[in-house]
Design a protein around this motif. Structure first.
Motif, short mmCIF file in Angstrom:
data_model
loop_
_atom_site.label_atom_id
_atom_site.label_comp_id
_atom_site.label_asym_id
_atom_site.label_seq_id
_atom_site.Cartn_x
_atom_site.Cartn_y
_atom_site.Cartn_z
N VAL A 139 -14.51 5.53 4.48
CA VAL A 139 -13.52 4.45 4.48
C VAL A 139 -12.15 4.98 4.08
O VAL A 139 -12.01 5.64 3.04
CB VAL A 139 -13.93 3.31 3.53
CG1 VAL A 139 -12.87 2.20 3.54
CG2 VAL A 139 -15.30 2.74 3.92
N THR A 140 -11.15 4.69 4.88
CA THR A 140 -9.77 5.05 4.57
C THR A 140 -8.98 3.77 4.33
O THR A 140 -9.08 2.81 5.10
CB THR A 140 -9.13 5.85 5.71
OG1 THR A 140 -9.82 7.09 5.87
CG2 THR A 140 -7.67 6.13 5.43
N SER A 141 -8.19 3.78 3.27
CA SER A 141 -7.39 2.61 2.90
C SER A 141 -5.90 2.92 3.09
O SER A 141 -5.41 3.95 2.63
CB SER A 141 -7.65 2.24 1.43
OG SER A 141 -6.70 1.31 0.97
N ILE A 142 -5.21 2.00 3.77
CA ILE A 142 -3.75 2.09 3.92
C ILE A 142 -3.13 0.81 3.36
O ILE A 142 -3.57 -0.29 3.69
CB ILE A 142 -3.35 2.24 5.40
CG1 ILE A 142 -3.97 3.50 6.01
CG2 ILE A 142 -1.83 2.27 5.54
CD1 ILE A 142 -3.74 3.63 7.52
N VAL A 143 -2.13 0.97 2.51
CA VAL A 143 -1.42 -0.17 1.94
C VAL A 143 0.07 -0.01 2.26
O VAL A 143 0.67 1.01 1.91
CB VAL A 143 -1.61 -0.28 0.42
CG1 VAL A 143 -0.86 -1.49 -0.13
CG2 VAL A 143 -3.10 -0.37 0.07
N LEU A 144 0.65 -1.00 2.92
CA LEU A 144 2.10 -1.01 3.13
C LEU A 144 2.75 -1.19 1.77
O LEU A 144 2.47 -2.17 1.07
CB LEU A 144 2.49 -2.16 4.07
CG LEU A 144 1.76 -2.21 5.42
CD1 LEU A 144 2.22 -3.42 6.23
CD2 LEU A 144 1.96 -0.94 6.22
N ASN A 145 3.63 -0.27 1.38
CA ASN A 145 4.05 -0.21 -0.02
C ASN A 145 5.57 -0.18 -0.17
O ASN A 145 6.14 0.76 -0.72
CB ASN A 145 3.42 1.02 -0.69
CG ASN A 145 3.57 0.98 -2.20
OD1 ASN A 145 3.55 -0.09 -2.81
ND2 ASN A 145 3.73 2.15 -2.81
N ARG A 146 6.20 -1.24 0.32
CA ARG A 146 7.62 -1.49 0.02
C ARG A 146 7.73 -2.93 -0.48
O ARG A 146 8.43 -3.77 0.10
CB ARG A 146 8.50 -1.31 1.26
CG ARG A 146 8.50 0.08 1.87
CD ARG A 146 9.53 0.18 2.99
NE ARG A 146 10.88 0.14 2.48
CZ ARG A 146 11.90 -0.52 3.08
NH1 ARG A 146 11.70 -1.20 4.19
NH2 ARG A 146 13.12 -0.51 2.54
N PRO A 147 7.05 -3.26 -1.58
CA PRO A 147 7.00 -4.65 -2.02
C PRO A 147 8.36 -5.26 -2.33
O PRO A 147 8.56 -6.46 -2.14
CB PRO A 147 6.10 -4.59 -3.26
CG PRO A 147 6.18 -3.17 -3.73
CD PRO A 147 6.31 -2.36 -2.48
#
Length: 259
Positions: free
Chosen positions: A15-23
């Motif tokens: 499993v690979t996790s990607i989080v868009l991270n410009r909150p």
């Protein structure tokens, strides 16, 4: 491990996790994010990866293109074309890779964020999530595959409504329209995402890959051609180690142990 400025990227087994991270920027897509998303997608396109999860940090999933960066560009057209090209490269990889893409829309999904959010093979949405195209409100036009995906998911008339009027859909409406797979309580979204990823990761990679390829080709293939695609995929899976294990497990009335 590749370091990213605008994304969180982690691999744990299959499993690979990607989080868009410009909150602080509502996870808006600037040139750095789309460029990094294309790289991240390529890193997911490996035999070791069975599932990719994609969500956003903070209150937003993704508010679409970063309009401030577009306005500041010396040539907005050239700048936006570069952003779109990188985004489209990422989305093409996600669509054609063997791994299953699960998107978890944790908040507002607007513009390209809408396009990206509903592009998952499976789409979870928090109850507070909302969906809006928003392009024409800013004098722009859709990208991120919206003009391809939305008519196929909701039909032409609803796609026209979403793109021209910028109608805002609540998560429950998005579910009723067929844009998402499941709506879950906000606080439970991470747990649902983890559990769904684990369930899919326990399955046969070749089977899920064949499902993706067959559904993608059904938009362009004729009936007989699609039948041939199905025959070749099921034959290939039947002769694979996972196929043999799956058949043996089914006949033996036990849970399969896929590679």
């Amino acid at each position: 491990m590749t370091e990213f400025e605008t994304l969180k990227f982690a691999q744990s087994g299959p499993v690979t996790s990607i989080v868009l991270n410009r909150p602080d920027a509502a996870n808006g897509m600037n040139d750095a994010m789309t460029r990094e998303l294309a790289v991240a997608a390529s890193l997911c396109d490996t035999e070791a990866t069975k599932v990719v999860t994609l969500t956003g940090a903070g209150r937003f999933f993704c508010a679409g293109g970063d309009l401030k960066s577009m306005a500041a560009a010396p040539d907005p057209g050239v700048f936006v074309k570069g952003i779109a090209d990188d985004l489209h490269r990422a989305m093409s990889t996600f669509a054609r890779m063997d791994a299953v893409l699960i998107t978890a829309v944790n908040g507002v999904a607007a513009g390209a964020g809408f396009s990206l959010g509903v592009s998952g093979d499976l789409v979870l949405a928090a109850e507070s999530a909302s969906f809006t195209m928003a392009y024409t409100k800013a004098g722009l036009s859709p990208d991120g595959g919206a003009s391809y995906v939305l008519p196929r998911l909701v039909g032409l008339r609803r796609a026209q409504d979403l793109m021209i009027t910028n109608r805002v859909l609540k998560a429950s409406e998005a579910l009723a329209w067929g844009l998402v797979t499941e709506v879950v309580p906000d606080a439970e979204l991470p747990q649902w995402l983890e559990a769904l990823a684990a369930k899919v990761a326990a399955g046969a990679r070749g089977s899920n890959s064949a499902v993706k390829k067959l559904l993608l080709s059904t938009y362009s293939a004729g009936y007989e051609a699609q039948l041939e695609h199905e025959a070749r995929h099921i034959a290939g899976n039947a002769s694979s180690a996972d196929g043999k294990e799956g058949i043996a497990a089914f006949l033996g009335k036990r849970a399969p142990e896929f590679s």
